[in-house]
Scaffold this motif. Structure first.
Motif, PDB file in Angstrom:
ATOM      1  N   HIS A   1      11.873  -0.277  -2.456  1.00  0.00           N
ATOM      2  CA  HIS A   1      10.462  -0.097  -2.118  1.00  0.00           C
ATOM      3  C   HIS A   1       9.515  -0.839  -3.050  1.00  0.00           C
ATOM      4  CE1 HIS A   1      11.511   2.937   0.881  1.00  0.00           C
ATOM      5  NE2 HIS A   1      12.410   3.356   0.008  1.00  0.00           N
ATOM      6  N   GLY A   2       9.782  -0.777  -4.354  1.00  0.00           N
ATOM      7  CA  GLY A   2       8.908  -1.463  -5.290  1.00  0.00           C
ATOM      8  C   GLY A   2       9.090  -2.964  -5.249  1.00  0.00           C
ATOM      9  N   VAL A   3      10.312  -3.424  -5.533  1.00  0.00           N
ATOM     10  CA  VAL A   3      10.589  -4.857  -5.610  1.00  0.00           C
ATOM     11  C   VAL A   3      10.441  -5.531  -4.245  1.00  0.00           C
ATOM     12  CG1 VAL A   3      12.356  -6.585  -6.106  1.00  0.00           C
ATOM     13  CG2 VAL A   3      12.072  -4.616  -7.621  1.00  0.00           C
ATOM     14  N   CYS A   4      11.097  -4.989  -3.226  1.00  0.00           N
ATOM     15  CA  CYS A   4      11.063  -5.641  -1.910  1.00  0.00           C
ATOM     16  C   CYS A   4       9.716  -5.465  -1.221  1.00  0.00           C
ATOM     17  CB  CYS A   4      12.202  -5.121  -1.037  1.00  0.00           C
ATOM     18  SG  CYS A   4      13.826  -5.673  -1.627  1.00  0.00           S
ATOM     19  N   GLY A   5       8.982  -4.402  -1.551  1.00  0.00           N
ATOM     20  CA  GLY A   5       7.625  -4.273  -1.045  1.00  0.00           C
ATOM     21  C   GLY A   5       6.736  -5.365  -1.594  1.00  0.00           C
ATOM     22  N   ALA A   6       6.842  -5.618  -2.908  1.00  0.00           N
ATOM     23  CA  ALA A   6       6.063  -6.690  -3.532  1.00  0.00           C
ATOM     24  C   ALA A   6       6.498  -8.052  -3.013  1.00  0.00           C
ATOM     25  CB  ALA A   6       6.231  -6.627  -5.050  1.00  0.00           C
ATOM     26  N   LEU A   7       7.807  -8.241  -2.902  1.00  0.00           N
ATOM     27  CA  LEU A   7       8.343  -9.514  -2.422  1.00  0.00           C
ATOM     28  C   LEU A   7       7.886  -9.812  -0.997  1.00  0.00           C
ATOM     29  CD1 LEU A   7      10.233 -11.830  -3.308  1.00  0.00           C
ATOM     30  CD2 LEU A   7      12.134 -10.529  -2.330  1.00  0.00           C
ATOM     31  N   GLY A   8       7.952  -8.803  -0.131  1.00  0.00           N
ATOM     32  CA  GLY A   8       7.516  -8.990   1.248  1.00  0.00           C
ATOM     33  C   GLY A   8       6.040  -9.302   1.356  1.00  0.00           C
ATOM     34  N   THR A   9       5.228  -8.686   0.509  1.00  0.00           N
ATOM     35  CA  THR A   9       3.791  -8.953   0.504  1.00  0.00           C
ATOM     36  C   THR A   9       3.511 -10.389   0.070  1.00  0.00           C
ATOM     37  OG1 THR A   9       3.392  -6.629  -0.050  1.00  0.00           O
ATOM     38  CG2 THR A   9       1.564  -8.163  -0.377  1.00  0.00           C
ATOM     39  N   LEU A  10       4.207 -10.855  -0.951  1.00  0.00           N
ATOM     40  CA  LEU A  10       4.041 -12.238  -1.402  1.00  0.00           C
ATOM     41  C   LEU A  10       4.479 -13.235  -0.331  1.00  0.00           C
ATOM     42  CD1 LEU A  10       5.385 -11.944  -5.067  1.00  0.00           C
ATOM     43  CD2 LEU A  10       3.007 -12.293  -4.358  1.00  0.00           C
ATOM     44  N   MET A  11       5.532 -12.909   0.388  1.00  0.00           N
ATOM     45  CA  MET A  11       6.051 -13.845   1.386  1.00  0.00           C
ATOM     46  C   MET A  11       5.128 -14.015   2.585  1.00  0.00           C
ATOM     47  SD  MET A  11      10.212 -13.600   1.354  1.00  0.00           S
ATOM     48  CE  MET A  11      10.410 -11.816   1.342  1.00  0.00           C
TER      49      MET A  11
ATOM     50  N   VAL B   1       0.821  -1.211   0.000  1.00  0.00           N
ATOM     51  CA  VAL B   1       0.000   0.000   0.000  1.00  0.00           C
ATOM     52  C   VAL B   1       0.858   1.266   0.000  1.00  0.00           C
ATOM     53  CG1 VAL B   1      -1.702   1.335   1.294  1.00  0.00           C
ATOM     54  CG2 VAL B   1      -1.948  -1.142   1.103  1.00  0.00           C
ATOM     55  N   VAL B   2       1.911   1.268   0.782  1.00  0.00           N
ATOM     56  CA  VAL B   2       2.763   2.454   0.883  1.00  0.00           C
ATOM     57  C   VAL B   2       4.001   2.328  -0.007  1.00  0.00           C
ATOM     58  CG1 VAL B   2       4.119   3.924   2.425  1.00  0.00           C
ATOM     59  CG2 VAL B   2       1.967   2.919   3.226  1.00  0.00           C
ATOM     60  N   HIS B   3       4.788   1.289   0.240  1.00  0.00           N
ATOM     61  CA  HIS B   3       6.112   1.215  -0.373  1.00  0.00           C
ATOM     62  C   HIS B   3       6.080   0.839  -1.848  1.00  0.00           C
ATOM     63  CE1 HIS B   3       8.241   2.065   3.333  1.00  0.00           C
ATOM     64  NE2 HIS B   3       7.309   1.339   3.924  1.00  0.00           N
ATOM     65  N   SER B   4       5.278  -0.151  -2.204  1.00  0.00           N
ATOM     66  CA  SER B   4       5.219  -0.496  -3.626  1.00  0.00           C
ATOM     67  C   SER B   4       4.561   0.604  -4.445  1.00  0.00           C
ATOM     68  CB  SER B   4       4.479  -1.823  -3.827  1.00  0.00           C
ATOM     69  OG  SER B   4       5.331  -2.906  -3.531  1.00  0.00           O
ATOM     70  N   VAL B   5       3.578   1.281  -3.888  1.00  0.00           N
ATOM     71  CA  VAL B   5       2.988   2.414  -4.605  1.00  0.00           C
ATOM     72  C   VAL B   5       4.073   3.452  -4.899  1.00  0.00           C
ATOM     73  CG1 VAL B   5       1.436   4.402  -4.393  1.00  0.00           C
ATOM     74  CG2 VAL B   5       0.612   2.113  -3.817  1.00  0.00           C
ATOM     75  N   GLY B   6       4.859   3.793  -3.884  1.00  0.00           N
ATOM     76  CA  GLY B   6       5.955   4.734  -4.100  1.00  0.00           C
ATOM     77  C   GLY B   6       6.999   4.185  -5.055  1.00  0.00           C
ATOM     78  N   GLY B   7       7.332   2.894  -4.912  1.00  0.00           N
ATOM     79  CA  GLY B   7       8.355   2.284  -5.751  1.00  0.00           C
ATOM     80  C   GLY B   7       7.950   2.190  -7.208  1.00  0.00           C
ATOM     81  N   TRP B   8       6.691   1.788  -7.459  1.00  0.00           N
ATOM     82  CA  TRP B   8       6.251   1.672  -8.857  1.00  0.00           C
ATOM     83  C   TRP B   8       6.067   3.049  -9.502  1.00  0.00           C
ATOM     84  CZ3 TRP B   8       8.237  -2.505  -9.108  1.00  0.00           C
ATOM     85  CH2 TRP B   8       7.838  -3.672  -8.475  1.00  0.00           C
ATOM     86  N   ALA B   9       5.634   4.022  -8.721  1.00  0.00           N
ATOM     87  CA  ALA B   9       5.576   5.391  -9.247  1.00  0.00           C
ATOM     88  C   ALA B   9       6.982   5.883  -9.577  1.00  0.00           C
ATOM     89  CB  ALA B   9       4.909   6.311  -8.232  1.00  0.00           C
ATOM     90  N   ALA B  10       7.942   5.527  -8.720  1.00  0.00           N
ATOM     91  CA  ALA B  10       9.339   5.891  -8.979  1.00  0.00           C
ATOM     92  C   ALA B  10       9.837   5.234 -10.259  1.00  0.00           C
ATOM     93  CB  ALA B  10      10.208   5.467  -7.803  1.00  0.00           C
ATOM     94  N   LEU B  11       9.441   3.989 -10.489  1.00  0.00           N
ATOM     95  CA  LEU B  11       9.829   3.290 -11.713  1.00  0.00           C
ATOM     96  C   LEU B  11       9.334   4.033 -12.951  1.00  0.00           C
ATOM     97  CD1 LEU B  11      10.865   0.832 -13.334  1.00  0.00           C
ATOM     98  CD2 LEU B  11       8.671  -0.292 -12.844  1.00  0.00           C
ATOM     99  N   MET B  12       8.066   4.422 -12.930  1.00  0.00           N
ATOM    100  CA  MET B  12       7.510   5.130 -14.084  1.00  0.00           C
ATOM    101  C   MET B  12       8.176   6.490 -14.265  1.00  0.00           C
ATOM    102  SD  MET B  12       5.627   2.796 -15.109  1.00  0.00           S
ATOM    103  CE  MET B  12       5.063   3.698 -16.551  1.00  0.00           C
ATOM    104  N   GLY B  13       8.386   7.189 -13.159  1.00  0.00           N
ATOM    105  CA  GLY B  13       9.002   8.508 -13.242  1.00  0.00           C
ATOM    106  C   GLY B  13      10.422   8.449 -13.786  1.00  0.00           C
ATOM    107  N   ALA B  14      11.233   7.521 -13.259  1.00  0.00           N
ATOM    108  CA  ALA B  14      12.624   7.416 -13.699  1.00  0.00           C
ATOM    109  C   ALA B  14      12.715   6.963 -15.153  1.00  0.00           C
ATOM    110  CB  ALA B  14      13.378   6.456 -12.791  1.00  0.00           C
ATOM    111  N   THR B  15      11.797   6.095 -15.561  1.00  0.00           N
ATOM    112  CA  THR B  15      11.798   5.608 -16.944  1.00  0.00           C
ATOM    113  C   THR B  15      11.462   6.722 -17.924  1.00  0.00           C
ATOM    114  OG1 THR B  15      11.132   3.399 -16.206  1.00  0.00           O
ATOM    115  CG2 THR B  15      10.781   3.930 -18.527  1.00  0.00           C
TER     116      THR B  15
END
Length: 439
Positions: free
Chosen positions: A348-358, A190-204
């Protein structure tokens, strides 16, 4: 200095307890428990707010001196702008009634009795505001050193207005994910992956910094100017996470409060240890920046399941995240050619998603490794995927609009000479950039 800070925090807590609880207890409509819950939630919200300083130090330390003032300014203003935007609109979209998105009166004007809060609405608003600010500020590091300040302000408002609140509603506001049994206790997704995926789009969409990649595709390292400041930021974030995760109970009487604090700490420790070991093997020496990000990766990963896994499970989650963050940073840097100066996408993006899956693997109640089958894992995966799709679509659209309207990237001369002077007419380190100073 640090000891004085801790002493000040303790004095605030003691004063609140001595003054607040007796006063509230005198009111027959306010129980002592409600007073304690209020104090707990406020103090932990203050800790999460202090994480803004941690993010500012990490990002400033991992980037160049000529942009340090700009980094600090963005971390200050995304909280300021986001606080107003979230109070005005975002909170209602997140906690109003609805399955996909909340509805109700804006500016905290409607009724939120359906939430069944044990604390007052303004206290709950403040606690949720600091979480919204965390999601917004993650993007700053990934887009550092080349983003127009005006565009960043607009983005900060939009993520707090709608991008973050919609995902928050799905998981925490009674939306469709929560009804499926999705577990994200304090916000890995909810917090970290949202920030991480937004960061991915912004940096790209923004593109890499000048000089990051040679014409032949070679990756050129651009070292940050101060690892000490970056390390201080990590310590501040680790400290603040004890408000982030345990504070999400909204009560000091939660029976699993101690477990949440322990799992949070162990995951961070495991993340740092494994990142250090992996970097040692890969690079021949224990890498400082990778180890710092390893601690943050463990913290991000455990945030979803801190109340649902055992201490042993938290060590494994942190360890996996600590290793994963190194390979993720290398992938985005070397393979995808996405320039992320601080590793925000990976942490935040990758490890946020990974932690949620785990959580679907390690949850002691329903996890695959505890005989719960694949149902919870499937729900967790659905939450991760839907959050990625929503955030990538909305943030990507936003950054494209900004790019073709007000502009997303500064001019080449501004990037070369530094954003401090061109965006703010000042320097974080004036003696480094001026030949003489008037005293």
């Amino acid at each position: 200095m640090i000891s004085k800070f801790f002493l000040a925090i303790m004095m605030v807590v003691v004063l609140l307890v001595m003054v607040g609880i007796p006063a509230w207890a005198a009111d027959p409509e306010v129980s002592v428990r409600q007073a304690a819950d209020t104090i707990w939630t406020l103090v932990t919200a203050f800790l999460v707010f202090f994480m803004q300083a941690g993010f500012a130090m990490v990002e400033a330390g991992f980037t160049r001196a000529k942009n340090a003032g700009n980094i600090v300014m963005k971390n200050l203003m995304d909280f300021a702008v986001g606080s107003i935007a979230y109070w005005a609109v975002g909170f209602t979209l997140m906690f109003g009634v609805g399955s996909f998105i909340g509805s109700g009166s804006f500016f905290l004007g409607g009724s939120f009795e359906h939430l069944g809060l044990g604390i007052s609405l303004p206290v709950f608003l403040l606690f949720q505001t600091v979480f919204a600010a965390t999601a917004a500020t993650i993007v700053s590091g990934a887009m550092a050193e080349r983003t127009k300040f005006t565009s960043y302000l607009i983005y900060s408002a939009v993520i707090s207005l709608i991008i973050y609140p919609v995902v928050g509603h799905w998981a925490w506001g009674g939306g469709w994910l929560s009804k499926l049994g999705f577990i994200d206790f304090a916000g890995s997704t909810v917090v970290h992956s949202v920030g991480g995926w937004a960061a991915l789009m912004g940096a790209t969409i923004l593109g890499p910094r000048i000089g990051k990649y040679s014409p032949d595709g070679k990756v050129n390292a651009i070292p940050g100017h101060n690892l000490v400041i970056a390390a201080l930021g990590v310590f501040i974030l680790w400290f603040g996470w004890f408000g982030f995760n345990p504070g999400s109970t909204l009560s000091p009487f939660a029976p699993n409060l101690g477990l949440i604090a322990v799992t949070t700490n162990l995951a961070a420790a495991a993340g740092a240890c494994v990142a250090m070991i992996v970097s040692w093997f890969k690079y021949g020496k224990p890498d400082v920046s990778m180890t710092l990000n390893g601690a943050l990766a463990g913290l991000v990963a455990i945030t979803a399941g801190c109340a649902a896994v055992s201490a042993e499970g938290s060590v494994l989650i942190g360890a996996i995240a600590g290793a994963a963050v190194i390979f993720a940073v290398e992938f985005f840097d070397n393979k995808a050619k996405i320039d992320d100066p601080v590793g925000a996408i990976s942490v935040h993006g990758v490890c946020g998603a990974l932690g949620t899956l785990m959580v679907g693997l390690f949850a002691t109640d329903g996890g695959l490794f505890y005989g719960g089958g694949v149902k919870l894992l499937g729900v967790q995966a659905l939450g991760v995927i839907s959050t990625f799709l929503w955030t990538a679509a909305t943030a990507g659209t936003l950054f494209l609009i900004l790019k073709h309207t007000v502009g997303l990237r500064v001019k080449e001369v501004e990037e070369t000479e530094g954003l401090d002077v061109h965006e703010h007419t000042s320097y974080a380190y004036p003696d480094m950039f001026t030949s003489s100073l008037k005293m």
